[in-house]
Scaffold this motif. Structure first.
Motif, PDB file in Angstrom:
ATOM      1  N   VAL A  70     -10.725   1.420  23.508  1.00  0.00           N
ATOM      2  CA  VAL A  70     -11.053   2.658  22.818  1.00  0.00           C
ATOM      3  C   VAL A  70      -9.932   3.694  22.973  1.00  0.00           C
ATOM      4  O   VAL A  70      -9.691   4.496  22.075  1.00  0.00           O
ATOM      5  N   GLY A  71      -9.196   3.629  24.073  1.00  0.00           N
ATOM      6  CA  GLY A  71      -8.095   4.567  24.295  1.00  0.00           C
ATOM      7  C   GLY A  71      -6.758   4.105  23.744  1.00  0.00           C
ATOM      8  O   GLY A  71      -5.757   4.819  23.821  1.00  0.00           O
ATOM      9  N   ARG A  72      -6.722   2.928  23.175  1.00  0.00           N
ATOM     10  CA  ARG A  72      -5.472   2.370  22.637  1.00  0.00           C
ATOM     11  C   ARG A  72      -5.098   3.078  21.342  1.00  0.00           C
ATOM     12  O   ARG A  72      -5.944   3.370  20.507  1.00  0.00           O
ATOM     13  N   ARG A  73      -3.805   3.347  21.187  1.00  0.00           N
ATOM     14  CA  ARG A  73      -3.288   3.972  19.966  1.00  0.00           C
ATOM     15  C   ARG A  73      -2.014   3.251  19.538  1.00  0.00           C
ATOM     16  O   ARG A  73      -1.230   2.800  20.371  1.00  0.00           O
ATOM     17  N   LEU A  74      -1.804   3.210  18.242  1.00  0.00           N
ATOM     18  CA  LEU A  74      -0.655   2.526  17.651  1.00  0.00           C
ATOM     19  C   LEU A  74       0.249   3.539  16.970  1.00  0.00           C
ATOM     20  O   LEU A  74      -0.224   4.405  16.229  1.00  0.00           O
ATOM     21  N   ASP A  75       1.546   3.413  17.209  1.00  0.00           N
ATOM     22  CA  ASP A  75       2.533   4.219  16.487  1.00  0.00           C
ATOM     23  C   ASP A  75       2.916   3.418  15.244  1.00  0.00           C
ATOM     24  O   ASP A  75       3.566   2.374  15.345  1.00  0.00           O
ATOM     25  N   PRO A  76       2.510   3.870  14.060  1.00  0.00           N
ATOM     26  CA  PRO A  76       2.783   3.104  12.838  1.00  0.00           C
ATOM     27  C   PRO A  76       4.265   3.065  12.467  1.00  0.00           C
ATOM     28  O   PRO A  76       4.682   2.205  11.694  1.00  0.00           O
ATOM     29  N   VAL A  77       5.049   3.949  13.044  1.00  0.00           N
ATOM     30  CA  VAL A  77       6.490   3.970  12.752  1.00  0.00           C
ATOM     31  C   VAL A  77       7.227   2.911  13.565  1.00  0.00           C
ATOM     32  O   VAL A  77       8.035   2.155  13.032  1.00  0.00           O
ATOM     33  N   THR A  78       6.929   2.828  14.874  1.00  0.00           N
ATOM     34  CA  THR A  78       7.663   1.911  15.750  1.00  0.00           C
ATOM     35  C   THR A  78       6.882   0.647  16.097  1.00  0.00           C
ATOM     36  O   THR A  78       7.466  -0.321  16.572  1.00  0.00           O
ATOM     37  N   GLY A  79       5.567   0.680  15.883  1.00  0.00           N
ATOM     38  CA  GLY A  79       4.729  -0.455  16.270  1.00  0.00           C
ATOM     39  C   GLY A  79       4.376  -0.448  17.750  1.00  0.00           C
ATOM     40  O   GLY A  79       3.683  -1.339  18.237  1.00  0.00           O
ATOM     41  N   LYS A  80       4.822   0.537  18.483  1.00  0.00           N
ATOM     42  CA  LYS A  80       4.581   0.623  19.920  1.00  0.00           C
ATOM     43  C   LYS A  80       3.117   0.999  20.176  1.00  0.00           C
ATOM     44  O   LYS A  80       2.531   1.789  19.456  1.00  0.00           O
ATOM     45  N   ILE A  81       2.563   0.425  21.239  1.00  0.00           N
ATOM     46  CA  ILE A  81       1.178   0.683  21.624  1.00  0.00           C
ATOM     47  C   ILE A  81       1.158   1.673  22.788  1.00  0.00           C
ATOM     48  O   ILE A  81       1.903   1.521  23.764  1.00  0.00           O
ATOM     49  N   TYR A  82       0.282   2.657  22.680  1.00  0.00           N
ATOM     50  CA  TYR A  82       0.086   3.651  23.737  1.00  0.00           C
ATOM     51  C   TYR A  82      -1.374   3.635  24.157  1.00  0.00           C
ATOM     52  O   TYR A  82      -2.201   3.005  23.520  1.00  0.00           O
ATOM     53  N   HIS A  83      -1.672   4.356  25.220  1.00  0.00           N
ATOM     54  CA  HIS A  83      -3.045   4.571  25.654  1.00  0.00           C
ATOM     55  C   HIS A  83      -3.181   6.047  25.994  1.00  0.00           C
ATOM     56  O   HIS A  83      -2.306   6.611  26.671  1.00  0.00           O
ATOM     57  N   VAL A  84      -4.260   6.670  25.543  1.00  0.00           N
ATOM     58  CA  VAL A  84      -4.404   8.113  25.694  1.00  0.00           C
ATOM     59  C   VAL A  84      -4.377   8.558  27.151  1.00  0.00           C
ATOM     60  O   VAL A  84      -3.872   9.649  27.447  1.00  0.00           O
ATOM     61  N   LYS A  85      -4.859   7.738  28.085  1.00  0.00           N
ATOM     62  CA  LYS A  85      -4.836   8.106  29.505  1.00  0.00           C
ATOM     63  C   LYS A  85      -3.786   7.345  30.303  1.00  0.00           C
ATOM     64  O   LYS A  85      -3.076   7.942  31.105  1.00  0.00           O
ATOM     65  N   ASN A  86      -3.702   6.061  30.104  1.00  0.00           N
ATOM     66  CA  ASN A  86      -2.875   5.206  30.953  1.00  0.00           C
ATOM     67  C   ASN A  86      -1.404   5.144  30.550  1.00  0.00           C
ATOM     68  O   ASN A  86      -0.549   4.853  31.386  1.00  0.00           O
ATOM     69  N   PHE A  87      -1.111   5.364  29.275  1.00  0.00           N
ATOM     70  CA  PHE A  87       0.275   5.286  28.787  1.00  0.00           C
ATOM     71  C   PHE A  87       0.439   6.208  27.584  1.00  0.00           C
ATOM     72  O   PHE A  87       0.573   5.754  26.448  1.00  0.00           O
ATOM     73  N   PRO A  88       0.390   7.523  27.836  1.00  0.00           N
ATOM     74  CA  PRO A  88       0.457   8.478  26.723  1.00  0.00           C
ATOM     75  C   PRO A  88       1.849   8.506  26.081  1.00  0.00           C
ATOM     76  O   PRO A  88       2.836   8.116  26.711  1.00  0.00           O
ATOM     77  N   PRO A  89       1.925   8.975  24.850  1.00  0.00           N
ATOM     78  CA  PRO A  89       3.226   9.062  24.162  1.00  0.00           C
ATOM     79  C   PRO A  89       4.144  10.075  24.855  1.00  0.00           C
ATOM     80  O   PRO A  89       3.689  10.979  25.555  1.00  0.00           O
ATOM     81  N   GLU A  90       5.438   9.912  24.599  1.00  0.00           N
ATOM     82  CA  GLU A  90       6.457  10.714  25.269  1.00  0.00           C
ATOM     83  C   GLU A  90       6.483  12.169  24.815  1.00  0.00           C
ATOM     84  O   GLU A  90       6.914  13.040  25.550  1.00  0.00           O
ATOM     85  N   ASN A  91       6.050  12.422  23.566  1.00  0.00           N
ATOM     86  CA  ASN A  91       6.126  13.793  23.058  1.00  0.00           C
ATOM     87  C   ASN A  91       5.063  14.025  21.981  1.00  0.00           C
ATOM     88  O   ASN A  91       4.385  13.099  21.538  1.00  0.00           O
ATOM     89  N   GLU A  92       4.943  15.284  21.562  1.00  0.00           N
ATOM     90  CA  GLU A  92       3.932  15.664  20.573  1.00  0.00           C
ATOM     91  C   GLU A  92       4.188  15.062  19.193  1.00  0.00           C
ATOM     92  O   GLU A  92       3.246  14.776  18.451  1.00  0.00           O
ATOM     93  N   GLU A  93       5.465  14.878  18.845  1.00  0.00           N
ATOM     94  CA  GLU A  93       5.789  14.285  17.540  1.00  0.00           C
ATOM     95  C   GLU A  93       5.187  12.887  17.427  1.00  0.00           C
ATOM     96  O   GLU A  93       4.570  12.542  16.417  1.00  0.00           O
ATOM     97  N   ILE A  94       5.369  12.091  18.473  1.00  0.00           N
ATOM     98  CA  ILE A  94       4.801  10.741  18.481  1.00  0.00           C
ATOM     99  C   ILE A  94       3.281  10.820  18.528  1.00  0.00           C
ATOM    100  O   ILE A  94       2.581  10.127  17.777  1.00  0.00           O
ATOM    101  N   SER A  95       2.759  11.676  19.374  1.00  0.00           N
ATOM    102  CA  SER A  95       1.313  11.828  19.521  1.00  0.00           C
ATOM    103  C   SER A  95       0.640  12.150  18.186  1.00  0.00           C
ATOM    104  O   SER A  95      -0.442  11.625  17.885  1.00  0.00           O
ATOM    105  N   ALA A  96       1.272  12.976  17.383  1.00  0.00           N
ATOM    106  CA  ALA A  96       0.689  13.411  16.110  1.00  0.00           C
ATOM    107  C   ALA A  96       0.557  12.278  15.096  1.00  0.00           C
ATOM    108  O   ALA A  96      -0.290  12.340  14.203  1.00  0.00           O
ATOM    109  N   ARG A  97       1.380  11.256  15.216  1.00  0.00           N
ATOM    110  CA  ARG A  97       1.330  10.188  14.214  1.00  0.00           C
ATOM    111  C   ARG A  97       0.574   8.940  14.680  1.00  0.00           C
ATOM    112  O   ARG A  97       0.435   7.972  13.934  1.00  0.00           O
ATOM    113  N   LEU A  98       0.068   8.947  15.898  1.00  0.00           N
ATOM    114  CA  LEU A  98      -0.638   7.774  16.415  1.00  0.00           C
ATOM    115  C   LEU A  98      -1.950   7.547  15.672  1.00  0.00           C
ATOM    116  O   LEU A  98      -2.616   8.485  15.255  1.00  0.00           O
TER     117      LEU A  98
END
Length: 138
Positions: A70-98
């Motif tokens: 449920v906390g998994r997020r995908l960056d559609p630009v890079t294909g990289k997988i993040y997690h809202v708690k365990n592996f958050p994105p590096e910056n707000e720009e990436i966060s906004a597009r997840l």
């Protein structure tokens, strides 16, 4: 997958068998993750004389598995997988597009987990002589 269901057994089995027949796999061996996930899949492998040397069953608390999906997020630009708690994105720009995958809702994950439990109970007897059970907490 969008409805929270698993891909049909025959589709997955055909893909696995095709890959296992490749020369590099025959030479170096193989590791299957999440397969076989049903009795039918295990029986398909057995009927083709494809048998693992070891069968590892990871036991993870349901809450942990649900939280990870449920906390998994995908960056559609890079294909990289993040997690809202365990592996958050590096910056707000990436966060906004997840985006969240359509099958990563609580209801769909819970449904998949229940199906997994039912199916895995049916697979275990096929590999009971090879079973290594590991409890995982994170």
């Amino acid at each position: 997958m969008d409805s929270g269901m698993l891909v049909p057994d025959q589709v997955v089995t055909d893909m696995v068998v095709s890959r296992l027949s490749q020369p590099d796999v025959r030479e170096r061996g193989w590791l299957l993750d999440g397969y076989p996930r049903s009795y039918a899949q295990a029986q398909s492998l057995d009927s083709m004389k494809i048998r693992p040397d070891i069968f590892v069953l990871l036991e993870v608390p349901d809450d942990n598995l649900i939280d990870r999906c449920v906390g998994r997020r995908l960056d559609p630009v890079t294909g990289k997988i993040y997690h809202v708690k365990n592996f958050p994105p590096e910056n707000e720009e990436i966060s906004a597009r997840l985006i969240t995958r359509s099958d990563d809702t609580f209801e769909k994950v819970k449904s998949r987990l229940e199906t997994y439990k039912q199916n895995s109970e049916a697979v275990i007897p096929t590999y009971s002589d090879l079973l290594n059970q590991v409890l995982v907490y994170f």
